[in-house]
Each structure stands twice: as structure tokens, then as C-alpha cells.
Design an enzyme around this catalytic site. Structure first.
Site, PDB file in Angstrom:
ATOM      1  N   GLU A  35       2.107   5.514  12.854  1.00  0.00           N
ATOM      2  CA  GLU A  35       0.802   5.089  13.384  1.00  0.00           C
ATOM      3  C   GLU A  35       0.734   3.575  13.608  1.00  0.00           C
ATOM      4  O   GLU A  35       0.213   3.117  14.623  1.00  0.00           O
ATOM      5  CB  GLU A  35      -0.313   5.510  12.424  1.00  0.00           C
ATOM      6  CG  GLU A  35      -1.699   5.115  12.931  1.00  0.00           C
ATOM      7  CD  GLU A  35      -2.773   5.327  11.878  1.00  0.00           C
ATOM      8  OE1 GLU A  35      -3.945   5.362  12.265  1.00  0.00           O
ATOM      9  OE2 GLU A  35      -2.445   5.440  10.690  1.00  0.00           O
ATOM     10  N   ASP A  36       1.255   2.800  12.655  1.00  0.00           N
ATOM     11  CA  ASP A  36       0.997   1.352  12.658  1.00  0.00           C
ATOM     12  C   ASP A  36       2.179   0.473  13.054  1.00  0.00           C
ATOM     13  O   ASP A  36       2.043  -0.751  13.107  1.00  0.00           O
ATOM     14  CB  ASP A  36       0.517   0.911  11.260  1.00  0.00           C
ATOM     15  CG  ASP A  36      -0.839   1.514  10.914  1.00  0.00           C
ATOM     16  OD1 ASP A  36      -1.566   1.887  11.845  1.00  0.00           O
ATOM     17  OD2 ASP A  36      -1.147   1.616   9.710  1.00  0.00           O
TER      18      ASP A  36
ATOM     19  N   ASP B 275     -23.758  15.530 -24.525  1.00  0.00           N
ATOM     20  CA  ASP B 275     -22.339  15.863 -24.341  1.00  0.00           C
ATOM     21  C   ASP B 275     -21.654  14.871 -23.396  1.00  0.00           C
ATOM     22  O   ASP B 275     -21.271  15.197 -22.283  1.00  0.00           O
ATOM     23  CB  ASP B 275     -22.156  17.302 -23.847  1.00  0.00           C
ATOM     24  CG  ASP B 275     -23.024  17.621 -22.647  1.00  0.00           C
ATOM     25  OD1 ASP B 275     -23.950  16.836 -22.372  1.00  0.00           O
ATOM     26  OD2 ASP B 275     -22.786  18.639 -21.990  1.00  0.00           O
TER      27      ASP B 275
ATOM     28  N   ASP C  64      -3.239   8.342  -0.723  1.00  0.00           N
ATOM     29  CA  ASP C  64      -3.555   7.230   0.177  1.00  0.00           C
ATOM     30  C   ASP C  64      -5.031   6.820   0.011  1.00  0.00           C
ATOM     31  O   ASP C  64      -5.364   5.643  -0.122  1.00  0.00           O
ATOM     32  CB  ASP C  64      -3.276   7.684   1.622  1.00  0.00           C
ATOM     33  CG  ASP C  64      -3.778   6.700   2.665  1.00  0.00           C
ATOM     34  OD1 ASP C  64      -3.322   5.546   2.655  1.00  0.00           O
ATOM     35  OD2 ASP C  64      -4.620   7.096   3.493  1.00  0.00           O
TER      36      ASP C  64
ATOM     37  N   HIS D 116       0.820  -1.215   0.000  1.00  0.00           N
ATOM     38  CA  HIS D 116       0.000   0.000   0.000  1.00  0.00           C
ATOM     39  C   HIS D 116       0.858   1.272   0.000  1.00  0.00           C
ATOM     40  O   HIS D 116       0.688   2.122  -0.897  1.00  0.00           O
ATOM     41  CB  HIS D 116      -0.971  -0.014   1.191  1.00  0.00           C
ATOM     42  CG  HIS D 116      -1.637   1.298   1.441  1.00  0.00           C
ATOM     43  ND1 HIS D 116      -2.518   1.866   0.549  1.00  0.00           N
ATOM     44  CD2 HIS D 116      -1.534   2.164   2.493  1.00  0.00           C
ATOM     45  CE1 HIS D 116      -2.935   3.032   1.038  1.00  0.00           C
ATOM     46  NE2 HIS D 116      -2.355   3.230   2.217  1.00  0.00           N
TER      47      HIS D 116
ATOM     48  N   HIS E 246       4.214   6.859   5.351  1.00  0.00           N
ATOM     49  CA  HIS E 246       3.091   7.583   5.945  1.00  0.00           C
ATOM     50  C   HIS E 246       2.349   6.792   7.016  1.00  0.00           C
ATOM     51  O   HIS E 246       1.651   7.381   7.844  1.00  0.00           O
ATOM     52  CB  HIS E 246       2.120   8.065   4.855  1.00  0.00           C
ATOM     53  CG  HIS E 246       1.253   6.994   4.271  1.00  0.00           C
ATOM     54  ND1 HIS E 246       1.623   6.251   3.165  1.00  0.00           N
ATOM     55  CD2 HIS E 246       0.010   6.545   4.616  1.00  0.00           C
ATOM     56  CE1 HIS E 246       0.655   5.405   2.868  1.00  0.00           C
ATOM     57  NE2 HIS E 246      -0.336   5.549   3.723  1.00  0.00           N
TER      58      HIS E 246
END
Length: 709
Positions: free
Chosen positions: A79-80, A262, A142, A51, A75
Site C-alpha cells: 500500500e505505502d 466486583d 495493527d 510500526h 503489511h
């Protein structure tokens, strides 16, 4: 693709536009990210690090700088994983660490939560944009990759993410000039929220192609042929519009697919501004232009830097096609929007003259939100600003005013200056006087008429379309209301204090305000006038021993007799019975006994439920002035009348607990006045005293039988 992408693939893509990139640092970030995410997996079962790599590739497609590429790779680390800000700063520099931290904070914002929390989170989102726009660029990339792979998530999670995307991230990408990303995000959410609709559009595209052949190739050839005849060198690209875009047009125009013409778009890219207009001339000479479908964003660029000429013509077989004409530099900005400020070409940061300075862009965006005093107002501003398409109006002196589509002369007035908006009384468009709710069209000249003493009206909120105008109108209405409430509160306080033989002096009011936790006496009077506070509350704060008069009154909890032990009672709001009137009690589950007047129409609905009826009567003693009755009073609209009415009520030893204007006419006001009374005799005395006043046109007891007990 992401699962197979290697560090060499990523570096190769970056070097294609920036040969001077820091290859070693990108490689180190790739290795660090892979190591920190080792053992983590996505919902699809793929290694999680696929990812961040895919996000980095999306960012690289926008030709962004090394710091943004590395941020994309890292990124999710803070956090992870076990990674920390300090570790990232030490290895990749403070700039990258700040960017990664910014993306982490944005990821934790619940943008689809409750209104209040959502508004606060939007503020944080725009603060992050103001600090460094690249945080948003990474966050959008992301979200784009997450939407591309959303099918591996739980159905309910897919719907939540899709709604958040179409409400927030897609319009934000469009507002930043990243139209390609907006279109893809919208189309991906379309597949989640309305898969049948998207499939239907796709089937019709296939049917149309089978029926008429490759229309895009034919029209592209037609345009190229006309430009060649005119001696113009250009690149021509054609495409069918995305399913979501087609669906939205069908919804907006309330037309079926077969009548929607259109659905094809073409781009003509040339070398100079002059060539743009030469192309326009060649196209209009060959095909008939559709009225009202021409926009010149070269002479009047959008605020995000977008420049292009848009025209719609009736092309081959009468099919409407939209043609966008721009230079290569304009095209670069049109592709990546505000991100063009960081774009690299041949190893140097692009000096694109059309790229918008992101700091200035965010400043213009944020100034619209700074005046928002409440959550709903702020959210309204955000959504209005992000969803708008623009129209351009001209002042009588030829100055250009940019407004969102659907804007009115009132929006135009407020866009010039708040003072002009507040005092607006009329408008002329192209010299013709028009109502203030008229929608401005591109290129029209608007002249605003003002008058001294004019103030914004509440109905204006339904007329205007811009956040700036809505904020200014609400602010003015609040100021007007506050002034009116302070004036009314002062009169209510005066009457209440005179009722106990005291004077409502500034010192007394300031002391009461301090004890009630309010800022000053004016705040107290404003609350008193708006019925957030009663005059009795103020009097009791300073003179508790005088507030209730004599001490031999019947206690409130003993006013009604006939209740069983442990039963509570309260007066019915529908009929507001007072001592001296015949009453009956009705039991309500969870509410105890509600006291009704014997003539209350509500009782007829309960005639078949005798088990709920309770025989009640009032205590025979002297009751306190605590029984509220609403009076419907019409008074002359003259100076001093309201004050005199309040005085009359006070002279009868009654207290006004609330006052509401329900009708305003040039010659009279109609009010609902809540008066705290002792009993039926007291009510009769007050009504008789008011009826005798020459400025009281009518008076009656107001009963609202629709109100629940």
C-alpha cells in the site's frame, strides 16, 4: 519499545515458542520492510518501520506461525511503498503475498463511513475472514499498536479512530475469543473518548488501595490457602478490572464506584477438568456464592472455543470478586481465541483440543448474514453477533440452544428452525406460560407452542434480539406484504382498465411490465398495490390515447387562472382543493404559488401577510380527472368488500391512485383512498355512491392541515 526492537529481538521472541522457525526468511522480511519504508515517518516523528515491527511483536506474543509474522512486517509495503504483490510472492511465497494483499484491502475499507458503504465494507471484512483468518489477526494487531500510539494524531482523527475501534475492532476481537485485546482496545478508546471518566476511575482505584491496602494480594493468598487445604495444585492470578470495564458496569447498573463491588478478577489455572470442579467446590465452601453469577463454559463452551467456569463470591470484607477457573489448555485458547488454531509450542503447531477450526467458525458466523437482503439488516446482524454475551436454554428434550443475552422465546424458536419461529404462538419457561417478550436466563427450559396458520407480526421485531430471528421476520413480512400488494394491484388494474373499456389480461399486464422495465406482471401488480406505480401509469403505457378520456379537457397547466406570467402553481396538500371550490393563492419562497381552498385553516396564520395573497379562480372548462382527493373510508372486514369499493369508484369514472390501511379491527378496516377527480361535483358523486353501499360504515373527506404546502 518498537523503536528499539531489532530483528534479533523479534527472532528471539519467535524462537522462544517455535525453535524451528525460518529465521532466515524472517530476517529477510525485516530487511526488506526496513528498506521499502526507508525515509517514511509516523506522525510521532519515528521511522515508519517501527510500526510494522511492533505489529510483528504483538503477533509473536500470540505464538503464531512464520507466515503471519512476516505478513505483519510487510503489511504496509504494497500500500505505502513501491513494493508489488508479485515481488512479495517471489521473495516470500504466494501465501505471504495473499495475506499482505488481504491486510492492504482491509486497511482501505472505510468502516466508519455511511451506513450503506459501511454495510458493504463489513461484507468484505467477513469475506476476508472466510478466506484466511490470519488477515484479521494482523489487522487487529495493527489497530492495537495504532491505538497505543494514537496521541500523536490530530484530535479529530483520534476520535474517528477511537469510535471505529470501540464499534468494530474491539467487539470483533472479543467475538474471536481474544478477550485481552478487546479489553485493551476498549480501554485505549476510553482514554480518547472520555479521558475525564478514565482519570476519575484511576483516581478511585488509587484511593481504594490506599484505604484498604493491596486487596488483590490478600484475596490471592486467601484462595491459595483454601486450595492448599483441599490438596489442589493451582496457579492463582488476581487483578483489578480495567477502567473501561468498571465504567461500563457503573453505566449498566447505574451505580457509583463506591457501590460497585466486583471490580476485582481472579484466575485459577489447574491441570484437569476434574480439578476445575474441585476448585469450584473449595471456593464455594469457603465463600458465599452470589446468586445468578455462575456460568459453566466448560460443559457449554462458547462458539469461539472459550471454556472456563465463572463464579462470583463475597470474599474478604464482603467484597465481591469474580473467579475464573480453567485448565492450561483452556487458558491458551482464552488468551488468543480463534488464533490458537495457528499457535506453536516447541516448534510444532499446537494440538490444543479446544481450539476452534477457524473455517467452521467463520462459516457459522457468515450463515447468519447470508439471508440479509438490505444494508441496514446486514449491519444489524454484524453488530448483534459481535456484541453478544451468551445464555443457554434447553429444549424439552434436553438439547442446548445458545443465544445472546437478552434473547426471548421467539429467538429460541427461530434458533431451532425458521418454521417454528414463524408459527410460534406461545411459550413456557420451566413449565410456566410466559409472554413472548420474556428474557431467557441461563439454564432455563423453554417449550414453544406453535399453531398452523400463524404468521410473524411486525411487533415481533421489537421483541427479538438475534439477527437470525429479525431476518426471518422481515422476510416473512415482505412476503405477506407482496401477496397483499399483488392482490390489491390486480383489483386496481382491473378497475382502471374497465374505466377505459379494456380488460386487464395477463398478456396486457406483461406487456406493460416489459415497457416499464419490470420483471413480470406480478412485479407490476405488486408496485401498483404498494402505490409505487399508479394505475394511470399502466393504462397510459398501453393506451395513451384513451387514458385521459375526451380531448376537449382543460390542460393541467391552465387549470388555475389569475397567475402572473411565469408564475407556477400547485395544489395545497393540506386542503386538496378541486375545481368548483373557491380558492386563493399564497406565494411561498422557492415554491411559486400554492393553491388553497378558501376555508383552509392554514390561511388564518397568513392573515397579516396580505402581500402574499393572490386572487385565483378555476378555469370554467371541463377538467381532467387529475385532482387527487383523499377519502377516509371505514368498510366491513368481509370477503369481496374492498374489491366492490374499488369497482364503485371506477364506475364513477374516477381513478384510485393510492390506498393505505390505517386501522385494522376484527370487524372493520379504515382506509385512506387517494382518488383522482375532475371537480367538486365529481367528488360529491363518488362519495354519495360509496355512502350508499351497505358495507361502508362511514366516509368523509380527509384533510391533513399539518402537511406542509
Amino acid at each position: 519499545m518498537a523503536a528499539e526492537t531489532t530483528v534479533d529481538d523479534l527472532i528471539g521472541r519467535v524462537r522462544a515458542y517455535n525453535p524451528k522457525c525460518n529465521e532466515n526468511l524472517i530476517r529477510a522480511a525485516f530487511d526488506y520492510g526496513a528498506r521499502m519504508h526507508d525515509g517514511q515517518f509516523r506522525h510521532s516523528g519515528e521511522p515508519y518501520f517501527t510500526h510494522p515491527v511492533a505489529v510483528a511483536m504483538i503477533v509473536a506474543d500470540q505464538k503464531l506461525d512464520d507466515a503471519t509474522i512476516i505478513t505483519a512486517l510487510l503489511h504496509d509495503t504494497i500500500e505505502d511503498t513501491g513494493s508489488t504483490w508479485g515481488e512479495v510472492a517471489e521473495m516470500f511465497g504466494r501465501e505471504v503475498a495473499e495475506l499482505v494483499d488481504g491486510v492492504t484491502k482491509l486497511t482501505n475499507l472505510q468502516l466508519s463511513s455511511s451506513e450503506t458503504k459501511q454495510a458493504e465494507n463489513f461484507r468484505k471484512l467477513f469475506m476476508a475472514m472466510a478466506k484466511d483468518m490470519r488477515v484479521i489477526l494482523v489487522k487487529l494487531a495493527d489497530r492495537l499498536h495504532n491505538m497505543r500510539t494514537i496521541k500523536s494524531m490530530r484530535p479529530e482523527k483520534q476520535i474517528q479512530k477511537a469510535r471505529e475501534t470501540v464499534d468494530i475492532f474491539a467487539p470483533l476481537a472479543g467475538r474471536m475469543g481474544m478477550q485481552w485485546m478487546r479489553e485493551e482496545l476498549e480501554d485505549l478508546t476510553f482514554g480518547v473518548l472520555n479521558p475525564e471518566g478514565r482519570t476519575s476511575i484511576m483516581r478511585r482505584f488509587v484511593h481504594l488501595r490506599d484505604e484498604s491496602g493491596d486487596v488483590i494480594e490478600k484475596i490471592t493468598n486467601d484462595i491459595e490457602s483454601e486450595l492448599e487445604k483441599a490438596g489442589i495444585t493451582a496457579e492463582v492470578y488476581g487483578r483489578a478490572k480495567r477502567p473501561y470495564s468498571v465504567w461500563r458496569k457503573m453505566e449498566e447498573k447505574d451505580q457509583g464506584f463506591s457501590r460497585l463491588s466486583d471490580i476485582y478478577g481472579f484466575r485459577v489455572i489447574v491441570d484437569s477438568n476434574a480439578d476445575c470442579y474441585r476448585v469450584l467446590g473449595a471456593i464455594h465452601e469457603r465463600w458465599r456464592a452470589v446468586p445468578g453469577r455462575f456460568k459453566d463454559y466448560i460443559s457449554q463452551p462458547k462458539s469461539n472455543g472459550y471454556r472456563s467456569i465463572h463464579t462470583t463470591v463475597s470474599g474478604r470484607d464482603g467484597k465481591r470478586v469474580e473467579v475464573q477457573i480453567r485448565t492450561n489448555q483452556m487458558h491458551d485458547v482464552a488468551e488468543v481465541g480463534v488464533a490458537a488454531h495457528w499457535s506453536y509450542k516447541d516448534g510444532v503447531q499446537s494440538e490444543n483440543p479446544f481450539a476452534v477450526d477457524p473455517a467452521k467458525w467463520v462459516a457459522t458466523l457468515n450463515e447468519r448474514f447470508d439471508t440479509a437482503d438490505d444494508h441496514d439488516e446486514f449491519l444489524e446482524h454484524v453488530k448483534l453477533e459481535m456484541y453478544t454475551d451468551q445464555v443457554f436454554g434447553f429444549t424439552p428434550k434436553g438439547e442446548v440452544i445458545k443465544l445472546p443475552r437478552g434473547a426471548t422465546p421467539l429467538d429460541f424458536a427461530y434458533a431451532i428452525h425458521t418454521r417454528i419461529g414463524d408459527s410460534c404462538v406461545g411459550a413456557r419457561i420451566d413449565g410456566i406460560r410466559v409472554p413472548l417478550w420474556t428474557r431467557i436466563r441461563n439454564g432455563q427450559s423453554v417449550e414453544i407452542t406453535t399453531a398452523e396458520g400463524q404468521r410473524p407480526q411486525a411487533t415481533w421485531l421489537d421483541i427479538v434480539a438475534t439477527g437470525k430471528a429479525k431476518a426471518a421476520i422481515r422476510r416473512s413480512l415482505r412476503e405477506d406484504d407482496r401477496e397483499r400488494f399483488v392482490k390489491l394491484g390486480r383489483e386496481l388494474a382491473r378497475v382502471a382498465f374497465e374505466h377505459i373499456g379494456k380488460v386487464a389480461s395477463d398478456k396486457a399486464l406483461s406487456t406493460a411490465a416489459r415497457h416499464l422495465g419490470l420483471r413480470d406482471s406480478e412485479s407490476l401488480l405488486a408496485r401498483l398495490g404498494s402505490a409505487e406505480l399508479t394505475a394511470r401509469d399502466v393504462v397510459e403505457t398501453l393506451y395513451p390515447e384513451l387514458a385521459d378520456g375526451a380531448g376537449d379537457e382543460v390542460a393541467t397547466d391552465r387549470a388555475v387562472l389569475g397567475l402572473s406570467q411565469g408564475q407556477d402553481s400547485k395544489r395545497g396538500l393540506c386542503c386538496q382543493p378541486v375545481p368548483g371550490e373557491r380558492i386563493v393563492g399564497i406565494t411561498y419562497r422557492g415554491q411559486g404559488v400554492v393553491v388553497h381552498g378558501i376555508d383552509c385553516p392554514v390561511l388564518s396564520d397568513l392573515a397579516d401577510n396580505p402581500e402574499r395573497w393572490v386572487d385565483l379562480h378555476w378555469h370554467s372548462g371541463r377538467h381532467g380527472p387529475v385532482h387527487t382527493v383523499t377519502l377516509n373510508v371505514a368498510i366491513s372486514n368481509d370477503s369481496g368488500v374492498l374489491g366492490r369499493i374499488c369497482t364503485l369508484i371506477g364506475e364513477q369514472k374516477a381513478n384510485i391512485s393510492d390506498l393505505k390501511f390505517v386501522e385494522r379491527k376484527p370487524d372493520f378496516y379504515r382506509l385512506l383512498i387517494d382518488v383522482d377527480l375532475r371537480d367538486a361535483e365529481h367528488l360529491h358523486t363518488v362519495m354519495m355512491g360509496l355512502e350508499a353501499d351497505s358495507d361502508v360504515a362511514s366516509i368523509e373527506r380527509h384533510r391533513d392541515y399539518e402537511r406542509k404546502p
